[in-house]
Design a protein around this motif. Structure first.
Motif, PDB file in Angstrom:
ATOM      1  N   ARG A  27       0.996  -1.246  -0.232  1.00 50.26           N
ATOM      2  CA  ARG A  27      -0.019   0.163   0.075  1.00 50.26           C
ATOM      3  C   ARG A  27       0.546   1.326   0.012  1.00 50.26           C
ATOM      4  N   MET A  28       1.906   0.987   0.971  1.00 44.85           N
ATOM      5  CA  MET A  28       2.769   2.379   0.969  1.00 44.85           C
ATOM      6  C   MET A  28       3.626   2.687  -0.355  1.00 44.85           C
ATOM      7  N   SER A  29       3.927   1.511  -1.137  1.00 45.40           N
ATOM      8  CA  SER A  29       4.552   1.655  -2.248  1.00 45.40           C
ATOM      9  C   SER A  29       3.787   2.136  -3.471  1.00 45.40           C
ATOM     10  N   ARG A  30       2.343   1.854  -3.307  1.00 45.31           N
ATOM     11  CA  ARG A  30       1.458   2.233  -4.431  1.00 45.31           C
ATOM     12  C   ARG A  30       1.251   3.855  -3.994  1.00 45.31           C
ATOM     13  N   MET A  31       1.244   4.110  -2.704  1.00 46.17           N
ATOM     14  CA  MET A  31       0.923   5.579  -2.505  1.00 46.17           C
ATOM     15  C   MET A  31       2.308   6.423  -2.964  1.00 46.17           C
ATOM     16  N   VAL A  32       3.521   5.967  -2.777  1.00 43.01           N
ATOM     17  CA  VAL A  32       4.672   6.618  -3.215  1.00 43.01           C
ATOM     18  C   VAL A  32       4.693   6.869  -4.564  1.00 43.01           C
ATOM     19  N   GLU A  33       4.296   5.743  -5.117  1.00 38.28           N
ATOM     20  CA  GLU A  33       4.286   5.688  -6.921  1.00 38.28           C
ATOM     21  C   GLU A  33       3.171   6.766  -7.192  1.00 38.28           C
ATOM     22  N   ASP A  34       1.950   6.935  -6.501  1.00 38.73           N
ATOM     23  CA  ASP A  34       1.028   7.912  -6.988  1.00 38.73           C
ATOM     24  C   ASP A  34       1.562   9.205  -6.724  1.00 38.73           C
ATOM     25  N   LEU A  35       2.072   9.388  -5.578  1.00 38.52           N
ATOM     26  CA  LEU A  35       2.565  10.648  -5.334  1.00 38.52           C
ATOM     27  C   LEU A  35       3.685  11.154  -6.125  1.00 38.52           C
ATOM     28  N   LEU A  36       4.353  10.411  -6.506  1.00 39.06           N
ATOM     29  CA  LEU A  36       5.800  10.571  -7.747  1.00 39.06           C
ATOM     30  C   LEU A  36       4.947  10.903  -8.926  1.00 39.06           C
ATOM     31  N   MET A  37       4.079  10.251  -9.338  1.00 41.10           N
ATOM     32  CA  MET A  37       3.351  10.674 -10.590  1.00 41.10           C
ATOM     33  C   MET A  37       2.587  11.948 -10.473  1.00 41.10           C
ATOM     34  N   LEU A  38       2.018  12.184  -9.464  1.00 46.98           N
ATOM     35  CA  LEU A  38       1.328  13.639  -9.296  1.00 46.98           C
ATOM     36  C   LEU A  38       2.692  14.312  -9.278  1.00 46.98           C
ATOM     37  N   ALA A  39       3.632  14.502  -8.708  1.00 45.97           N
ATOM     38  CA  ALA A  39       4.708  15.455  -8.633  1.00 45.97           C
ATOM     39  C   ALA A  39       5.415  15.632  -9.926  1.00 45.97           C
TER      40      ALA A  39
END
Ligand SMILES: Nc1ncnc2c1ncn2[C@@H]1O[C@H](COP(=O)(O)OP(=O)(O)OP(=O)(O)O)[C@@H](O)[C@H]1O
Ligand SMILES: [Mg+2]
Length: 214
Positions: A27-39
């Protein structure tokens, strides 16, 4: 934590603790992935290319086929639009994945359909489910960051409420629009409209997403 600290913890307990840790990690790595995508989207890093929307639809559907069948969901693609979109292909893929993830998680034992098409310089893709639907009062908030409609039901399944906020942001940076139609007890349909590559400045097609009946 308890299982890991306990010197007498048996194998089953340790296995369970490992499972919990793994899914928290996923879940954490998905969230990090999503936040990186947003950035990356915000920073306008050059990741734009021309691609066929239909190819992305086919890939995402393939990615989720197993999860759908695990949920006993009849999952189908009605059409894959051949229109060319210019943008961040990975981001569009992530947007569709976020919609499908919600639909599959919330709608076991039902039907989910992806449809798509095009008209007048625009192309669209719709994800329709026969899940629980969203109450009208919640509907205006579901795209907000960290908003989750049914706390009691959704707390246990681990999402953070970022998925739809990310979808909306991705659609916005592609100069598209996203709409949702939902009726409790009937289902929910999300519709993403994107301008076809090279064709900008026209108004998006009118019309609400269609609910998946029968
Ligand atoms: N297809 C759907 N049917 C019914 N309710 C939905 C659907 N998609 C989203 N929702 C509601 O909108 C809320 C927000 O969705 P969103 O994807 O942003 O967050 P999440 O799925 O709860 O967590 P995350 O996506 O971060 O793992 C969900 O918690 C759910 O209440
Ligand atoms: Mg989600």
């Amino acid at each position: 934590d308890v299982a890991l600290a306990d010197p007498n913890a048996d194998t089953a307990e340790l296995r369970r603790a490992a499972e919990v840790a793994r899914s928290a990690g996923d879940r954490m790595s998905r969230m990090v992935e999503d936040l990186l995508m947003l950035a990356r989207l915000e920073a306008r890093v050059e990741t734009r290319s021309d691609f066929q929307l239909g190819d992305v639809i086919d890939e995402v559907a393939e990615e989720f086929r197993a999860a759908a069948s695990e949920g006993d969901i009849a999952f189908g693609i009605k059409a894959s639009a051949r229109s060319i979109v210019n943008g961040d292909r990975d981001a569009i893929q992530r947007a569709l994945a976020n919609l499908l993830e919600n639909a599959i998680r919330l709608s076991p034992g039902t039907r989910i359909e992806i449809d798509s098409g095009g008209s007048d310089g625009w192309t669209w893709v719709a994800v329709a489910d026969q899940g629980p639907g969203v109450e009208p009062a919640d509907l205006e908030h579901i795209f907000d960051r960290f908003y989750r409609a049914d706390q009691a039901r959704t707390r246990s399944d681990g999402g953070t409420g970022l998925g739809l906020a990310i979808v909306r942001r991705i659609v916005e940076v592609h100069r598209g629009v996203i709409r949702v139609a939902s009726r409790p007890g009937v289902g929910t349909t999300f519709l993403i409209c994107l301008p076809v590559s090279g064709s900008y400045g026209t108004e998006p097609p009118v019309g609400d997403p269609v609910l998946l009946t029968s």
